[in-house]
Design a protein around this motif. Structure first.
Motif, short mmCIF file in Angstrom:
data_model
loop_
_atom_site.label_atom_id
_atom_site.label_comp_id
_atom_site.label_asym_id
_atom_site.label_seq_id
_atom_site.Cartn_x
_atom_site.Cartn_y
_atom_site.Cartn_z
N ARG A 96 2.53 2.17 9.34
CA ARG A 96 1.58 1.35 9.55
C ARG A 96 0.89 1.04 8.50
NH1 ARG A 96 1.37 5.39 13.61
NH2 ARG A 96 -0.36 6.18 12.33
N LEU A 97 0.23 -0.48 8.76
CA LEU A 97 -0.54 -0.95 7.58
C LEU A 97 -2.21 -0.72 7.88
CD1 LEU A 97 1.28 -4.41 7.09
CD2 LEU A 97 1.47 -2.26 5.89
N ALA A 98 -2.77 -0.33 6.81
CA ALA A 98 -4.37 -0.17 7.04
C ALA A 98 -4.85 -1.49 7.21
CB ALA A 98 -4.61 0.23 5.55
N GLN A 99 -5.70 -1.57 8.01
CA GLN A 99 -6.39 -2.86 8.81
C GLN A 99 -7.61 -3.09 8.34
OE1 GLN A 99 -4.72 -5.12 10.92
NE2 GLN A 99 -3.09 -3.79 10.15
N ASP A 100 -8.29 -2.14 7.47
CA ASP A 100 -9.54 -2.37 7.02
C ASP A 100 -9.99 -1.77 5.86
OD1 ASP A 100 -12.20 -3.19 7.02
OD2 ASP A 100 -13.03 -1.57 7.97
N PRO A 101 -8.96 -2.06 4.54
CA PRO A 101 -8.96 -1.27 3.35
C PRO A 101 -10.11 -1.89 2.59
CG PRO A 101 -7.21 -2.63 3.43
CD PRO A 101 -7.93 -2.75 4.81
N GLY A 102 -10.85 -0.89 2.02
CA GLY A 102 -11.80 -1.61 1.16
C GLY A 102 -11.33 -1.45 -0.32
N PRO A 103 -12.10 -2.30 -1.32
CA PRO A 103 -11.25 -2.53 -2.51
C PRO A 103 -10.97 -1.15 -3.42
CG PRO A 103 -13.58 -3.08 -2.78
CD PRO A 103 -13.09 -2.91 -1.27
N LEU A 104 -11.72 -0.20 -3.16
CA LEU A 104 -11.48 1.33 -3.86
C LEU A 104 -10.35 1.70 -3.37
CD1 LEU A 104 -14.92 2.52 -4.17
CD2 LEU A 104 -13.75 1.49 -6.00
N ARG A 105 -10.11 1.67 -2.07
CA ARG A 105 -8.88 2.38 -1.74
C ARG A 105 -7.76 1.46 -1.88
NH1 ARG A 105 -7.38 3.50 4.89
NH2 ARG A 105 -5.19 3.38 4.57
N VAL A 106 -7.89 0.49 -2.04
CA VAL A 106 -6.53 -0.28 -2.39
C VAL A 106 -6.19 -0.10 -3.74
CG1 VAL A 106 -5.60 -2.71 -2.99
CG2 VAL A 106 -6.89 -2.25 -0.97
N LEU A 107 -7.18 0.04 -4.79
CA LEU A 107 -6.86 0.32 -6.23
C LEU A 107 -6.50 1.93 -6.13
CD1 LEU A 107 -10.30 -1.06 -7.82
CD2 LEU A 107 -7.83 -1.78 -8.11
N ALA A 108 -6.98 2.83 -5.48
CA ALA A 108 -6.40 4.16 -5.61
C ALA A 108 -5.03 4.13 -5.03
CB ALA A 108 -7.26 4.97 -4.78
N GLU A 109 -4.69 3.29 -3.82
CA GLU A 109 -3.44 3.56 -3.45
C GLU A 109 -2.46 2.77 -4.43
OE1 GLU A 109 -4.14 3.24 1.51
OE2 GLU A 109 -3.67 1.44 0.45
N ALA A 110 -2.95 1.88 -5.21
CA ALA A 110 -1.94 1.22 -6.24
C ALA A 110 -1.61 2.19 -7.11
CB ALA A 110 -2.70 -0.12 -6.54
N ALA A 111 -2.75 2.92 -7.51
CA ALA A 111 -2.69 4.05 -8.93
C ALA A 111 -1.56 4.96 -8.40
CB ALA A 111 -4.11 4.34 -9.02
N VAL A 112 -1.71 5.42 -6.95
CA VAL A 112 -0.81 6.78 -6.65
C VAL A 112 0.57 5.81 -6.59
CG1 VAL A 112 -0.06 7.87 -4.49
CG2 VAL A 112 -2.64 7.82 -5.40
N LEU A 113 0.78 4.81 -6.14
CA LEU A 113 2.07 4.27 -6.14
C LEU A 113 2.56 4.07 -7.41
CD1 LEU A 113 1.64 1.51 -3.03
CD2 LEU A 113 3.01 3.67 -3.09
N LEU A 114 1.76 3.67 -8.34
CA LEU A 114 2.45 3.22 -9.71
C LEU A 114 2.80 4.81 -10.25
CD1 LEU A 114 2.56 1.09 -11.86
CD2 LEU A 114 0.48 1.70 -12.73
#
Length: 262
Positions: A96-114
């Motif tokens: 499922r896709l997060a439907q209400d992600p804040g910018p900090l969550r997006v940045l943290a997820e992007a860092a984890v994925l990197l």
């Protein structure tokens, strides 16, 4: 973030054919933009203003870039077809896709994925250098001196192995679509820099992330070692980090031949 949420929902609402077409268009666009832009920058713009330097002075083999682009287009097709798998995960409710992600969550997820991308790349890259699989990796290593267009120059099996990086994370966590989209974008951008045969920051140390192009140049010059991606923690932990002068003998031999036959 509302725009990327809507984009993610639109992707999930596509037909299977639409998901494939969207994937093909996306990967073709970023390949053309990043590879073409990096080629122009490292061959003309950066040298003209005195920023950075070319790493390996040896010439490309005849027809090299045409071959790199041709095999990269096959990889783009495989990545585009592979877009069907995350789409299928969403259809089946496995992801499922997060439907209400804040910018900090997006940045943290992007860092984890990197970071995950570096681990995934290292493991698959090591496998491709084992005896059973190395013949499939030879296509990529035909680029002894790399160019930005070599970034996607893979055998189809290698493209399939590297292209599945997003699947396990999607099964384990409800990522934002923005973070998921950042992974192929950052992966291509940074891998493209690593294949540019250009030292963007000669002043930084060899373990700096900006020195990734130096480290990957050594991998192509020496074949074994430096299997990592942007970072080098996996090479350090696994003892596969190459010495910084590993290609010195090759480059000195080329310089000696060039001086004898100017």
């Amino acid at each position: 973030m509302e725009g990327t949420v809507a984009l993610g929902n639109a992707f999930g609402a596509l037909s299977s054919g639409g998901a494939i077409v969207a994937g093909l268009a996306f990967f073709a666009a970023i390949y053309g933009l990043f590879c073409g832009g990096n080629w122009l920058s490292t061959r003309y713009l950066l040298p003209a203003v005195g920023l950075g330097r070319r790493i390996d002075p040896r010439p490309l083999r005849p027809g090299q870039m045409r071959g790199e682009i041709a095999s990269s287009l096959v990889s783009v097709a495989i990545f585009g077809l592979g877009s069907l798998l995350p789409w299928w995960f969403l259809q089946q409710g496995w992801a499922r896709l997060a439907q209400d992600p804040g910018p900090l969550r997006v940045l943290a997820e992007a860092a984890v994925l990197l970071v995950w991308n570096d681990i995934h790349f290292y493991v698959n890259h090591r496998l491709l250098h084992t005896r059973p699989l190395r013949r499939y990796h030879q296509q990529h290593h035909r680029s002894l001196v790399t160019t930005p267009f070599a970034t996607y120059s893979f055998h189809p099996l290698e493209a399939a192995l590297l292209g599945n990086v997003i699947l396990l994370p999607m099964l384990l966590h409800d990522f934002s679509f923005a973070a998921l989209l950042s992974l192929p974008v950052l992966s291509l951008l940074l891998n493209n820099l690593g294949h540019s045969n250009y030292d963007y920051a000669p002043g930084v140390g060899p373990d700096h992330w900006l020195a990734a192009s130096r480290r990957h140049h050594l991998h192509h010059a020496c074949y074994h070692g430096n299997y990592g991606f942007l970072f080098n923690f996996m090479d350090r932990w696994c003892g596969t980090r190459l010495p910084d002068d590993a290609a010195r003998a090759q480059l000195e031999a080329f310089a000696a031949r060039a001086s004898r036959h100017p």
